[in-house]
Motif scaffolding. Structure first.
Motif, mmCIF file in Angstrom:
data_model
loop_
_atom_site.group_PDB
_atom_site.id
_atom_site.type_symbol
_atom_site.label_atom_id
_atom_site.label_comp_id
_atom_site.label_asym_id
_atom_site.label_seq_id
_atom_site.Cartn_x
_atom_site.Cartn_y
_atom_site.Cartn_z
ATOM 1 N N LEU A 177 0.775 -1.247 0.000
ATOM 2 C CA LEU A 177 0.000 0.000 0.000
ATOM 3 C C LEU A 177 0.805 1.295 0.000
ATOM 4 O O LEU A 177 0.318 2.347 0.447
ATOM 5 C CB LEU A 177 -0.966 -0.002 1.201
ATOM 6 C CG LEU A 177 -2.128 -1.003 1.130
ATOM 7 C CD1 LEU A 177 -3.046 -0.855 2.335
ATOM 8 C CD2 LEU A 177 -2.928 -0.829 -0.167
ATOM 9 N N HIS A 178 2.032 1.263 -0.530
ATOM 10 C CA HIS A 178 2.830 2.508 -0.520
ATOM 11 C C HIS A 178 3.907 2.408 -1.590
ATOM 12 O O HIS A 178 4.843 1.624 -1.460
ATOM 13 C CB HIS A 178 3.437 2.673 0.879
ATOM 14 C CG HIS A 178 4.179 3.944 1.135
ATOM 15 N ND1 HIS A 178 4.441 4.375 2.435
ATOM 16 C CD2 HIS A 178 4.740 4.865 0.321
ATOM 17 C CE1 HIS A 178 5.115 5.510 2.396
ATOM 18 N NE2 HIS A 178 5.329 5.836 1.113
ATOM 19 N N ALA A 179 3.756 3.195 -2.675
ATOM 20 C CA ALA A 179 4.764 3.200 -3.735
ATOM 21 C C ALA A 179 4.786 4.558 -4.427
ATOM 22 O O ALA A 179 3.781 5.270 -4.462
ATOM 23 C CB ALA A 179 4.460 2.096 -4.753
ATOM 24 N N HIS A 180 5.944 4.906 -4.952
ATOM 25 C CA HIS A 180 6.144 6.206 -5.608
ATOM 26 C C HIS A 180 6.548 6.045 -7.058
ATOM 27 O O HIS A 180 7.183 5.057 -7.434
ATOM 28 C CB HIS A 180 7.230 7.001 -4.865
ATOM 29 C CG HIS A 180 6.865 7.331 -3.463
ATOM 30 N ND1 HIS A 180 6.224 8.497 -3.123
ATOM 31 C CD2 HIS A 180 7.012 6.634 -2.314
ATOM 32 C CE1 HIS A 180 6.006 8.510 -1.813
ATOM 33 N NE2 HIS A 180 6.469 7.386 -1.300
ATOM 34 N N SER A 181 6.193 7.059 -7.859
ATOM 35 C CA SER A 181 6.550 7.067 -9.278
ATOM 36 C C SER A 181 7.247 8.382 -9.606
ATOM 37 O O SER A 181 7.501 9.202 -8.707
ATOM 38 C CB SER A 181 5.286 6.946 -10.126
ATOM 39 O OG SER A 181 4.576 8.181 -10.101
ATOM 40 N N THR A 182 7.517 8.597 -10.882
ATOM 41 C CA THR A 182 8.139 9.851 -11.318
ATOM 42 C C THR A 182 7.211 11.056 -11.140
ATOM 43 O O THR A 182 7.610 12.175 -11.431
ATOM 44 C CB THR A 182 8.534 9.762 -12.809
ATOM 45 O OG1 THR A 182 7.443 9.190 -13.535
ATOM 46 C CG2 THR A 182 9.767 8.892 -12.995
ATOM 47 N N ARG A 183 5.972 10.837 -10.673
ATOM 48 C CA ARG A 183 5.117 11.982 -10.361
ATOM 49 C C ARG A 183 5.593 12.660 -9.081
ATOM 50 O O ARG A 183 5.181 13.771 -8.773
ATOM 51 C CB ARG A 183 3.639 11.559 -10.212
ATOM 52 C CG ARG A 183 3.042 10.797 -11.368
ATOM 53 C CD ARG A 183 3.402 11.361 -12.715
ATOM 54 N NE ARG A 183 3.077 12.769 -12.832
ATOM 55 C CZ ARG A 183 3.574 13.602 -13.729
ATOM 56 N NH1 ARG A 183 4.478 13.195 -14.600
ATOM 57 N NH2 ARG A 183 3.203 14.869 -13.750
ATOM 58 N N SER A 184 6.452 11.944 -8.303
ATOM 59 C CA SER A 184 7.133 12.609 -7.177
ATOM 60 C C SER A 184 8.588 12.155 -7.209
ATOM 61 O O SER A 184 9.289 12.485 -8.164
ATOM 62 C CB SER A 184 6.447 12.334 -5.832
ATOM 63 O OG SER A 184 6.446 10.963 -5.479
ATOM 64 N N ASP A 185 9.032 11.395 -6.209
ATOM 65 C CA ASP A 185 10.468 11.091 -6.149
ATOM 66 C C ASP A 185 10.812 9.646 -6.491
ATOM 67 O O ASP A 185 11.897 9.172 -6.177
ATOM 68 C CB ASP A 185 11.044 11.484 -4.782
ATOM 69 C CG ASP A 185 10.353 10.766 -3.624
ATOM 70 O OD1 ASP A 185 9.360 10.029 -3.862
ATOM 71 O OD2 ASP A 185 10.796 10.951 -2.477
ATOM 72 N N GLY A 186 9.901 8.934 -7.149
ATOM 73 C CA GLY A 186 10.235 7.598 -7.639
ATOM 74 C C GLY A 186 11.007 7.713 -8.934
ATOM 75 O O GLY A 186 10.943 8.746 -9.604
ATOM 76 N N LYS A 187 11.719 6.655 -9.314
ATOM 77 C CA LYS A 187 12.534 6.699 -10.533
ATOM 78 C C LYS A 187 11.842 6.078 -11.730
ATOM 79 O O LYS A 187 12.388 6.028 -12.817
ATOM 80 C CB LYS A 187 13.874 5.981 -10.291
ATOM 81 C CG LYS A 187 14.754 6.613 -9.232
ATOM 82 C CD LYS A 187 15.457 7.846 -9.749
ATOM 83 C CE LYS A 187 16.826 7.484 -10.311
ATOM 84 N NZ LYS A 187 17.523 8.692 -10.788
ATOM 85 N N GLU A 188 10.628 5.530 -11.515
ATOM 86 C CA GLU A 188 9.917 4.862 -12.605
ATOM 87 C C GLU A 188 8.531 5.472 -12.808
ATOM 88 O O GLU A 188 7.903 5.902 -11.842
ATOM 89 C CB GLU A 188 9.793 3.359 -12.290
ATOM 90 C CG GLU A 188 11.160 2.686 -12.192
ATOM 91 C CD GLU A 188 11.130 1.342 -11.470
ATOM 92 O OE1 GLU A 188 10.042 0.874 -11.102
ATOM 93 O OE2 GLU A 188 12.216 0.785 -11.264
ATOM 94 N N SER A 189 8.058 5.459 -14.044
ATOM 95 C CA SER A 189 6.726 5.997 -14.336
ATOM 96 C C SER A 189 5.687 5.107 -13.658
ATOM 97 O O SER A 189 5.973 3.954 -13.327
ATOM 98 C CB SER A 189 6.496 5.996 -15.842
ATOM 99 O OG SER A 189 6.403 4.657 -16.289
#
Ligand code: AMP
Ligand code: FE
Ligand code: ZN
Ligand code: FE
Length: 294
Positions: free
Chosen positions: A6-18
């Motif tokens: 229930l917690h993952a990030h994308s390039t919409r913030s500070d993740g490195k993947e779309s």
């Protein structure tokens, strides 16, 4: 078994993947249901919706809201940074939209000031940082870290976070963001379910709640906090025990998540911590802002 992260990030913030890549990796990692929880933005939700369908996984729309809480200590007061996960809120709620906009703005002001200070000692410019960020993405220290990597100052994000960009690295500045209690109310008003992300990270591992008073947690719960992300690599063992007890007492939701930032974004791996299906059911039952895409 249903594997829920229930917690993952994308390039919409500070993740490195779309968002698409995140869901592709999630499918490969055997995840059945994934929440995308970019910092202070819902801009990845539509791409995530498509990607989730394409790769055959469930999608829980979420946000990781940057907040701070004011605590009293020895007659003085100080701020602590609290990340608040908001599950299934209405993304068009006026209050929530306004607050996310303000946070994005103060994150930018703060990053600009940090880069300004860094530029006195390193050949770093604001453009170098922007070059590391997708258009419209929420900025944070990771983008500055990426610029420092590109410039050869550090080897990777972790080295930057352990040194130059750490709180005591000489360039750190806080971000002025919404108060935690106000954020809980905003999320509830938007029909979302507020859960504290990685609670008690950074406390001494020999303590159960560091120097944070019990009253602080009780006040959060009284304000409508729905749960704690207990199973997260940054939550110390003793803190977990204490949090589980507190959650039990107040019949709160307990979640577990990876906080994935991409293969090269952070060491956290998809599915390294997961959430009990019954807990997700409770999140869905308590929400009224957006539907889960299962
Ligand atoms: P900020 O919100 O700008 O203060 O930056 C904190 C963000 O940096 C958090 O959301 C983390 O996801 C990320 N972060 C913290 N430590 C690391 C690390 N070692 N490597 C990559 N990202 C990190
Ligand atoms: Fe992050
Ligand atoms: Zn966080
Ligand atoms: Fe996170």
């Amino acid at each position: 078994m249903t594997v829920i992260d229930l917690h993952a990030h994308s390039t919409r913030s500070d993740g490195k993947e779309s968002p698409t890549q995140v869901f592709e990796h999630a499918a490969k990692a055997g995840i059945n249901i994934l929440a995308l929880t970019d910092h202070d933005t819902t801009s990845g939700w539509s791409e995530a919706t498509e990607a989730a369908q394409r790769f055959g996984i469930g999608f829980i729309p979420g946000i990781e809201v940057t907040t701070r809480a004011k605590l009293q200590r020895n007659g003085g007061s100080h701020f602590i940074s609290v990340h608040l996960l908001a599950y299934l809120p209405n993304p068009n709620d006026e209050g929530l939209v306004a607050t996310m906009g303000e946070s994005v703005g103060s994150r930018e002001t703060r990053a600009l000031a940090m880069v300004e200070a860094l530029s006195k000692d390193f050949e770093i410019t604001w453009d170098d940082v922007l070059a590391q960020l997708a258009h419209g993405a929420t900025i944070g220290r990771p983008a500055i870290a990426d610029a420092l990597v590109e410039l050869g100052v550090v080897l990777d994000r972790t080295e930057a976070f352990d040194g130059i960009l750490s709180k005591h690295g000489g360039y750190y500045l806080p971000t002025e963001v919404v108060d935690t209690f106000d954020a809980i109310q905003l999320v509830l008003n938007a029909g979302g379910v507020p859960v504290i992300a990685h609670p008690l990270t950074g406390i001494s591992p020999n303590t159960d709640r560091g120097d944070l008073p019990l009253e602080h947690f009780e006040a959060l719960i009284a304000a409508g906090l729905a749960g704690f992300e207990v199973y997260h690599r940054e939550v110390p063992e003793l803190a977990r025990e204490w949090l589980l007890e507190l959650a039990n007492q107040h019949e709160l939701i307990v979640t577990g998540s990876s906080d994935y930032h991409g293969v090269h974004g952070k060491p956290n791996r998809l599915g390294e911590n997961i959430t009990d299906p019954e807990m997700l059911e409770r999140i869905i039952a308590q929400s009224s802002g957006t539907a889960a895409l299962l």
